[in-house]
Design a protein around this motif. Sequence first.
Motif, PDB file in Angstrom:
ATOM      1  N   PRO A 150      -4.852  -8.402   2.232  1.00 19.81           N
ATOM      2  CA  PRO A 150      -5.440  -8.236   3.561  1.00 19.81           C
ATOM      3  C   PRO A 150      -5.106  -6.859   4.136  1.00 19.81           C
ATOM      4  O   PRO A 150      -4.042  -6.312   3.838  1.00 19.81           O
ATOM      5  CB  PRO A 150      -4.775  -9.330   4.405  1.00 19.81           C
ATOM      6  CG  PRO A 150      -3.844 -10.051   3.516  1.00 19.81           C
ATOM      7  CD  PRO A 150      -3.764  -9.377   2.208  1.00 19.81           C
ATOM      8  N   THR A 151      -5.990  -6.326   4.951  1.00 18.67           N
ATOM      9  CA  THR A 151      -5.719  -5.050   5.604  1.00 18.67           C
ATOM     10  C   THR A 151      -4.541  -5.206   6.564  1.00 18.67           C
ATOM     11  O   THR A 151      -3.700  -4.309   6.666  1.00 18.67           O
ATOM     12  CB  THR A 151      -6.945  -4.589   6.429  1.00 18.67           C
ATOM     13  OG1 THR A 151      -8.104  -5.119   5.812  1.00 18.67           O
ATOM     14  CG2 THR A 151      -7.044  -3.102   6.505  1.00 18.67           C
ATOM     15  N   ALA A 152      -4.517  -6.336   7.273  1.00 19.38           N
ATOM     16  CA  ALA A 152      -3.434  -6.574   8.221  1.00 19.38           C
ATOM     17  C   ALA A 152      -2.221  -7.081   7.459  1.00 19.38           C
ATOM     18  O   ALA A 152      -2.107  -8.258   7.120  1.00 19.38           O
ATOM     19  CB  ALA A 152      -3.866  -7.596   9.273  1.00 19.38           C
ATOM     20  N   ARG A 153      -1.316  -6.149   7.131  1.00 19.22           N
ATOM     21  CA  ARG A 153      -0.106  -6.544   6.419  1.00 19.22           C
ATOM     22  C   ARG A 153       1.050  -5.706   6.920  1.00 19.22           C
ATOM     23  O   ARG A 153       0.849  -4.608   7.450  1.00 19.22           O
ATOM     24  CB  ARG A 153      -0.286  -6.406   4.913  1.00 19.22           C
ATOM     25  CG  ARG A 153      -0.646  -5.009   4.451  1.00 19.22           C
ATOM     26  CD  ARG A 153      -1.117  -5.078   2.997  1.00 19.22           C
ATOM     27  NE  ARG A 153      -1.182  -3.781   2.374  1.00 19.22           N
ATOM     28  CZ  ARG A 153      -2.261  -2.998   2.376  1.00 19.22           C
ATOM     29  NH1 ARG A 153      -3.363  -3.386   2.968  1.00 19.22           N
ATOM     30  NH2 ARG A 153      -2.232  -1.831   1.787  1.00 19.22           N
ATOM     31  N   ARG A 208      -6.066  -7.323  -4.564  1.00 21.00           N
ATOM     32  CA  ARG A 208      -6.703  -7.549  -3.257  1.00 21.00           C
ATOM     33  C   ARG A 208      -5.680  -8.076  -2.277  1.00 21.00           C
ATOM     34  O   ARG A 208      -5.006  -9.073  -2.550  1.00 21.00           O
ATOM     35  CB  ARG A 208      -7.854  -8.559  -3.389  1.00 21.00           C
ATOM     36  CG  ARG A 208      -9.038  -7.987  -4.155  1.00 21.00           C
ATOM     37  CD  ARG A 208     -10.203  -8.941  -4.124  1.00 21.00           C
ATOM     38  NE  ARG A 208     -10.585  -9.279  -2.753  1.00 21.00           N
ATOM     39  CZ  ARG A 208     -11.567 -10.112  -2.472  1.00 21.00           C
ATOM     40  NH1 ARG A 208     -12.244 -10.710  -3.428  1.00 21.00           N
ATOM     41  NH2 ARG A 208     -11.878 -10.368  -1.215  1.00 21.00           N
ATOM     42  N   ASN A 268       0.695   3.072  -5.734  1.00 18.36           N
ATOM     43  CA  ASN A 268      -0.580   2.772  -6.401  1.00 18.36           C
ATOM     44  C   ASN A 268      -0.362   1.883  -7.606  1.00 18.36           C
ATOM     45  O   ASN A 268       0.731   1.820  -8.150  1.00 18.36           O
ATOM     46  CB  ASN A 268      -1.225   4.072  -6.871  1.00 18.36           C
ATOM     47  CG  ASN A 268      -1.539   4.976  -5.702  1.00 18.36           C
ATOM     48  OD1 ASN A 268      -2.049   4.522  -4.674  1.00 18.36           O
ATOM     49  ND2 ASN A 268      -1.219   6.255  -5.843  1.00 18.36           N
ATOM     50  N   PRO A 284       0.115  -9.503  11.079  1.00 18.57           N
ATOM     51  CA  PRO A 284      -0.187  -9.458   9.655  1.00 18.57           C
ATOM     52  C   PRO A 284      -0.696 -10.795   9.110  1.00 18.57           C
ATOM     53  O   PRO A 284      -0.242 -11.849   9.546  1.00 18.57           O
ATOM     54  CB  PRO A 284       1.158  -9.114   9.017  1.00 18.57           C
ATOM     55  CG  PRO A 284       2.173  -9.642   9.972  1.00 18.57           C
ATOM     56  CD  PRO A 284       1.563  -9.454  11.338  1.00 18.57           C
ATOM     57  N   ARG A 285      -1.625 -10.721   8.174  1.00 24.08           N
ATOM     58  CA  ARG A 285      -2.034 -11.895   7.401  1.00 24.08           C
ATOM     59  C   ARG A 285      -1.167 -11.996   6.148  1.00 24.08           C
ATOM     60  O   ARG A 285      -1.181 -12.986   5.446  1.00 24.08           O
ATOM     61  CB  ARG A 285      -3.521 -11.839   7.022  1.00 24.08           C
ATOM     62  CG  ARG A 285      -4.499 -11.849   8.171  1.00 24.08           C
ATOM     63  CD  ARG A 285      -4.049 -12.687   9.370  1.00 24.08           C
ATOM     64  NE  ARG A 285      -3.883 -14.100   9.053  1.00 24.08           N
ATOM     65  CZ  ARG A 285      -3.011 -14.915   9.676  1.00 24.08           C
ATOM     66  NH1 ARG A 285      -2.220 -14.460  10.625  1.00 24.08           N
ATOM     67  NH2 ARG A 285      -2.926 -16.171   9.327  1.00 24.08           N
ATOM     68  N   ARG A 340       1.737  -6.137  14.387  1.00 23.97           N
ATOM     69  CA  ARG A 340       0.515  -5.809  13.651  1.00 23.97           C
ATOM     70  C   ARG A 340      -0.278  -7.049  13.258  1.00 23.97           C
ATOM     71  O   ARG A 340      -1.263  -6.948  12.541  1.00 23.97           O
ATOM     72  CB  ARG A 340       0.869  -4.963  12.430  1.00 23.97           C
ATOM     73  CG  ARG A 340       1.226  -3.563  12.846  1.00 23.97           C
ATOM     74  CD  ARG A 340       2.114  -2.796  11.884  1.00 23.97           C
ATOM     75  NE  ARG A 340       2.263  -1.419  12.321  1.00 23.97           N
ATOM     76  CZ  ARG A 340       3.108  -1.009  13.267  1.00 23.97           C
ATOM     77  NH1 ARG A 340       3.910  -1.853  13.866  1.00 23.97           N
ATOM     78  NH2 ARG A 340       3.163   0.255  13.628  1.00 23.97           N
ATOM     79  N   GLY A 356       0.818  -1.211   0.000  1.00 24.15           N
ATOM     80  CA  GLY A 356       0.000   0.000   0.000  1.00 24.15           C
ATOM     81  C   GLY A 356       0.853   1.263   0.000  1.00 24.15           C
ATOM     82  O   GLY A 356       0.373   2.348   0.313  1.00 24.15           O
TER      83      GLY A 356
END
Length: 256
Positions: free
Chosen positions: A75-78, A73, A66, A148-149, A146, A63
């Motif tokens: 995971p948010t938890a990274r 797609r 861009n 993370p996934r 964090r 993230g």
Amino acid sequence: MSTHELHGGAKPLAAVQLHKVVRQFGNQRVIDDLDLNIAPGEFVALLGASGSGKTTLLRMLAGLDNIDSGQLRVPTARAAVFQEPRLMPWKRAWKNVVLGLRVENAKARAVAALTEVGLAHRLEAYPATLSGGEAQRVALARGLVREPRLLLLDEPFAALDALTRIRMHELIIELWRKHNPAVLLVTHDVDEAILLADRVIVLAQGRVAEQVRVDLPRARHSGQPGFQRLRAQLLGLLGVEVETGDVEQNPRYSHG
Ligand SMILES: Nc1ncnc2c1ncn2[C@@H]1O[C@H](COP(=O)(O)OP(=O)(O)OP(=O)(O)O)[C@@H](O)[C@H]1O
Ligand SMILES: [Mg+2]
């Protein structure tokens, strides 16, 4: 739609899904219609020539950059760990671990993460007083805290000496087994890729040019049956000539 999707189980089909992803700088398409899936808990190593777009890909997944088109797609938890530990020099180790993390029990979380990477005794240390390997373990703890996934690693061991690197390999596998995130590890080291990953992919011309599954049982070592054959195969894919005399006989090519 596959039956897995119809069942709609608790486990998602993929931790990472990229479809026709494009990233370009000026006229240069660094990532070009890239398709890539990584399963939950899968350990993938990413090889490719210098400038092939590995860091660009990793930054998009983190993230930090861009995409120009396509679908991505994650995971948010990274969390991401880079070649240099990127610690704030004026903050103690534990404060670096929870930097930017808004939770109540921050110190307890930092202590737990630093303990996991073997640094319980260095909580209060400033980065300048840490060795390269210790600093990199703080960076790893900052990722772990964090939960993370998806764990993104961009040559995190490249600057370490050989012995420290071996210890870090063991630590990464231990932590991966315990927390089971999907991992994408960028490396230039073919042996490191085979030692650690479930699957090794080779990035070229902005796409996955080749991929090889590594089915060797863990803990792995370079003397293991099949290791050298995989090594020769991957070096070949990267365009590196190898002395076939050093390589195990592949029955398909043996003349005996
Ligand atoms: N922000 C940017 N602006 C312009 N060009 C960029 C930018 N980021 C990367 N590039 C270019 O994209 C290409 C891929 O760079 P990237 O850093 O992803 O390569 P890499 O595979 O990580 O290489 P290395 O193995 O040397 O780390 C290079 O040609 C680089 O110059
Ligand atoms: Mg890079």
